[in-house]
Design a protein around this motif. Structure first.
Motif, PDB file in Angstrom:
ATOM      1  N   TRP A 114      -3.864   8.547 -61.499  1.00 22.98           N
ATOM      2  CA  TRP A 114      -4.452   8.841 -60.189  1.00 22.98           C
ATOM      3  C   TRP A 114      -3.952  10.154 -59.618  1.00 22.98           C
ATOM      4  N   GLY A 126      -5.491  -1.024 -49.474  1.00 20.32           N
ATOM      5  CA  GLY A 126      -5.887  -1.380 -50.837  1.00 20.32           C
ATOM      6  C   GLY A 126      -6.332  -2.814 -51.010  1.00 20.32           C
ATOM      7  N   ARG A 150      -5.185   1.315 -63.693  1.00 21.51           N
ATOM      8  CA  ARG A 150      -4.636   1.066 -62.356  1.00 21.51           C
ATOM      9  C   ARG A 150      -3.247   1.664 -62.188  1.00 21.51           C
ATOM     10  N   ARG A 197      -4.287   9.322 -54.344  1.00 23.60           N
ATOM     11  CA  ARG A 197      -4.300   7.911 -54.748  1.00 23.60           C
ATOM     12  C   ARG A 197      -5.675   7.272 -54.666  1.00 23.60           C
ATOM     13  N   LEU A 198      -6.668   8.055 -54.346  1.00 24.43           N
ATOM     14  CA  LEU A 198      -8.033   7.559 -54.196  1.00 24.43           C
ATOM     15  C   LEU A 198      -8.914   7.973 -55.364  1.00 24.43           C
ATOM     16  N   HIS A 199      -8.617   9.137 -55.960  1.00 20.36           N
ATOM     17  CA  HIS A 199      -9.410   9.670 -57.056  1.00 20.36           C
ATOM     18  C   HIS A 199      -8.589   9.694 -58.346  1.00 20.36           C
ATOM     19  N   LEU A 200      -9.270   9.528 -59.460  1.00 21.79           N
ATOM     20  CA  LEU A 200      -8.604   9.662 -60.755  1.00 21.79           C
ATOM     21  C   LEU A 200      -8.165  11.096 -60.977  1.00 21.79           C
ATOM     22  N   ASN A 237     -10.269   0.693 -59.816  1.00 19.44           N
ATOM     23  CA  ASN A 237      -9.718   0.072 -58.616  1.00 19.44           C
ATOM     24  C   ASN A 237      -8.498   0.858 -58.122  1.00 19.44           C
ATOM     25  N   PRO A 238      -8.624   1.557 -56.975  1.00 20.34           N
ATOM     26  CA  PRO A 238      -7.488   2.324 -56.442  1.00 20.34           C
ATOM     27  C   PRO A 238      -6.606   1.501 -55.510  1.00 20.34           C
ATOM     28  N   GLY A 257      -2.642   1.685 -54.717  1.00 16.01           N
ATOM     29  CA  GLY A 257      -1.971   2.850 -54.145  1.00 16.01           C
ATOM     30  C   GLY A 257      -2.329   3.165 -52.713  1.00 16.01           C
ATOM     31  N   LEU A 258      -3.254   2.414 -52.112  1.00 14.17           N
ATOM     32  CA  LEU A 258      -3.765   2.766 -50.793  1.00 14.17           C
ATOM     33  C   LEU A 258      -3.258   1.825 -49.704  1.00 14.17           C
TER      34      LEU A 258
END
Length: 262
Positions: free
Chosen positions: A178, A138, A173, A182-185, A130-131, A134-135
């Motif tokens: 991340w 979100g 999380r 902030r979208l990808h690990l 679950n990102p 950070g978005l």
């Protein structure tokens, strides 16, 4: 002769992964610019955990893909390879689109489950990380992802299916897992995801835990403006232009590759 062939099949694991950027490994970039990611790490972990079996690996994931091509085109291409194990994650890109049809996404997930059962392929069904924290959007992702994860939870009782719920893993999380978008690990996040998946498969693997001080991240005004300029605005530009980060890209690994024993 058939008995010999059957014994040979029992000693060969053929693992194929399908999905989007999460499964492709975006965020875990190697020095040469290629991406690794959790699926590569799972393949290597299986080779290590199964010393008496040969492990072959293919990865058909392509960044930016919506769930429809994953659950249809990628799935059928993967099944044509005659795997013994298939991992599936999809829907992350759909959750960032307005008007996502949850019932359609769930129907496509059910399609993957049904087709794998028909082909007698063991399925790893993954609820991705679950990102949302950070978005800028979100909250929408958190709400939609929670809904999908709750809906697929009963599938854990299906035979020959392993459900791995990374979405509700509180540790992953944290910002330390991340990438800057902030979208990808990042690499640590992919290592943790791989450990969770291997453990769910019965091969206990210590999951990555990043030291608390690694979470310290300045998010002052200048930092946020730079983030929006470098990551959010380009993403919006692609959406408005009808483009995807996966345009003109092909599968990461469309044919079987043997996984060496380390």
């Amino acid at each position: 002769m058939p008995e010999v062939q059957e014994r040979e099949r029992e000693r060969l694991m053929k693992y194929v992964a399908i999905g989007d950027s999460f499964t492709e490994g975006v965020g875990d970039e190697l020095p040469d610019g290629t991406v690794r990611g959790w699926a590569d790490l799972v393949a290597q972990g299986l080779a290590t955990a199964l010393p008496d079996e040969e492990v072959e690996y293919a990865n058909l994931a392509i960044r930016g893909r919506l769930i429809t091509p994953i659950a249809t085109e990628q799935l059928e291409a993967a099944l044509a390879l005659k795997p013994t194990l298939l991992s599936f994650n999809g829907g992350g890109n759909d959750m960032m689109r307005p008007g996502m049809d949850t019932s359609k996404v769930l129907a496509l997930i059910e399609r993957v489950v049904r087709r794998c059962a028909e082909e007698d392929v063991r399925l790893i069904l993954i609820s991705g990380p679950n990102p949302g924290a950070g978005l800028p959007f979100g909250g929408v992702i958190d709400r939609r992802g929670s809904e999908l994860t709750r809906a697929v939870t009963p599938l854990r009782d299906r035979p020959n299916l392993v459900l791995v719920d990374i979405f509700n893993d509180a540790e992953i999380r944290r910002p330390a897992y991340w990438a800057p978008d902030r979208l990808h690990l990042n690499a640590a996040g992919h290592r943790r995801a791989a450990a969770l998946i291997l453990s769910a498969l019965g091969h206990h693997t210590e999951a990555e835990i990043v030291a608390p001080d690694a979470d310290e991240r300045s998010r002052g005004l200048l930092h946020e403006l730079r983030y929006y300029r470098e990551h959010v605005l380009p993403w919006l530009g692609r959406r408005l232009g009808g483009r995807s980060s996966g345009d003109n890209r092909t599968a990461k690994g469309a044919v079987w590759s043997p996984v060496p024993k380390l």
